[in-house]
Design an enzyme around this catalytic site. Structure first.
Site, short mmCIF file in Angstrom:
data_model
loop_
_atom_site.label_atom_id
_atom_site.label_comp_id
_atom_site.label_asym_id
_atom_site.label_seq_id
_atom_site.Cartn_x
_atom_site.Cartn_y
_atom_site.Cartn_z
N HIS A 157 -143.43 -89.44 33.47
CA HIS A 157 -142.24 -88.60 33.49
C HIS A 157 -142.43 -87.41 32.54
O HIS A 157 -142.15 -86.26 32.90
CB HIS A 157 -141.01 -89.40 33.05
CG HIS A 157 -140.36 -90.17 34.14
ND1 HIS A 157 -140.95 -91.26 34.73
CD2 HIS A 157 -139.15 -90.03 34.76
CE1 HIS A 157 -140.15 -91.76 35.65
NE2 HIS A 157 -139.06 -91.03 35.70
N HIS A 204 -140.34 -96.23 27.53
CA HIS A 204 -141.56 -95.79 26.86
C HIS A 204 -141.39 -95.80 25.36
O HIS A 204 -140.28 -95.62 24.84
CB HIS A 204 -141.96 -94.38 27.31
CG HIS A 204 -142.50 -94.33 28.70
ND1 HIS A 204 -143.76 -94.78 29.04
CD2 HIS A 204 -141.94 -93.88 29.86
CE1 HIS A 204 -143.95 -94.61 30.33
NE2 HIS A 204 -142.87 -94.07 30.86
#
Length: 387
Positions: A157, A204
């Site tokens: 991302h 993350h």
């Protein structure tokens, strides 16, 4: 330095960021005055996400049952909706709609550079994940708002958001009337929101996000001098259509193998397939002088803006409709042919994850979508008088 890297890779900074933004586990003390949001168990027994991931560099990832969705408390809905929306800006579905939009409504040159960088960073990011095999943040202490079965480092991302936003800024700065500072600020805000959203959703670690951003920045710097050369070859080389299909297919078929199934190979095939189909469309358009869109500048003048927006919206709606129809029919046809060829049920999800079925059906489907976006949709726009 080693201590700093360990801290950045830890789940604790992610958990602290979530608490600062008003996101708490439902059972945590002090979180009781917010609104409880129930989360379904998205990892039923036997699903890939519930399997133990293999060891990576001596670090064992935790068994997935504790990483499944849990109840959580939202005490600040501004951050909740801001980061949920920002996270969606890094999904493949956003780019598969945004990139054609730039081709139909902004500039062909910009679109080609965006698609080129998108394919490069996504392939490198996904392969790096499956080589490093670093686990995602653990829950607890992190609240996970999404469930993903693949590894964490680097954040694709963050990579996609950084590459797309800064490539767009660099590619348009000489074609449109806005300042470099304004473009860089917009790119920075966009990529920062997407990066922070990956921490907020618990997907993350800080190191994953920083690593993804730095990799994308390095790739932009390294490839920028060759952008014009690659673009020229993409449009004029007689070998372009063959290489655009063969090279991505070879990369997908030789994707790193894992002990357990991961969706990264399917995601990579989706991206490379879309890029391959779009590139063939670029080449054909240049060869046969297909209908060209007038270059749209980003400076706005008030009187014609309403008419311009109506045309932009019409082109977008028509284009997306054609892409959805293409995806629906090609996907169904490809799956039926492949399942019949290998004598498996169309509803057998595990069989559809096999290399000999997953790669060709994904590649055929999304290369058709990419080709439709750059070759078929412009013809329809011309027939409808939208060009």
């Amino acid at each position: 330095m080693a201590r700093l890297l360990r801290r950045l890779r830890s789940s604790q900074p992610v958990a602290r960021f979530q608490r600062c933004c008003g996101l708490f586990p439902a059972a945590e003390e002090g979180a009781g005055d917010g609104d409880h949001v129930p989360a379904r168990d998205t990892c039923p027994q036997g699903s890939p996400a519930r399997q133990r991931l293999p060891e990576a560099n001596g670090v064992k990832s935790s068994p997935q049952p504790q990483d499944c969705a849990q109840k959580y408390v939202v005490k600040n809905y501004f951050y909740y909706y801001l980061f949920k929306f920002s996270s969606a800006l890094g999904e493949e579905i956003f780019y598969i709609t945004f990139l054609p939009f730039t081709y139909w409504n902004i500039n062909h040159d910009v679109s080609r550079r965006l698609i080129m960088m998108w394919c490069i960073v996504m392939y490198i990011g996904q392969v790096t994940k499956d080589i490093l095999k670093w686990p995602r943040p653990h829950s607890p202490p992190v609240v996970k708002l999404e469930m993903r079965a693949e590894y964490g480092m680097p954040s694709t991302h963050a990579m996609a958001a950084t590459s797309i936003s800064f490539t767009f800024c660099i590619a348009t700065i000489n074609q449109n009337k806005y300042s470099l500072v304004l473009g860089l600020m917009a790119a920075f805000v966009f990529s920062t929101l997407v990066c922070l959203s990956r921490l907020y959703t618990g997907m993350h670690t800080v190191l994953d996000v920083i690593g993804g951003t730095l990799i994308s920045a390095a790739l932009i710097v390294l490839t920028y001098p060759a952008w014009n050369i690659i673009d020229h070859l993409m449009l004029t080389s007689p070998f372009c259509p063959i290489l655009s299909i063969v090279v991505p297919l070879l990369l997908c078929y030789n994707y790193p193998k894992l002990e357990d199934y991961s969706p990264t190979r399917a995601d990579t095939t989706t991206v490379l397939g879309a890029g391959a189909g779009a590139t063939v469309g670029f080449w054909l358009n240049n060869l046969y002088a297909a209908p060209d869109y007038p270059n749209q500048s980003l400076h706005l003048s008030l009187p014609p803006i309403s008419e311009m927006m109506m045309v932009v919206l019409a082109k977008f709606v028509v284009g997306i409709f054609i892409l959805l129809v293409t995806r629906y029919f090609i996907k169904g046809m490809a799956l039926r042919v492949l399942c019949s060829r290998y004598q498996v049920s169309l509803n057998d999800l595990e069989a559809r994850q096999r290399l000999e079925i997953e790669v060709p059906y994904k590649f055929i489907t999304y290369s058709s979508v990419g080709f439709s976006a750059t070759a078929l949709v412009p013809l329809v726009h011309e027939l409808l008088g939208l060009i």
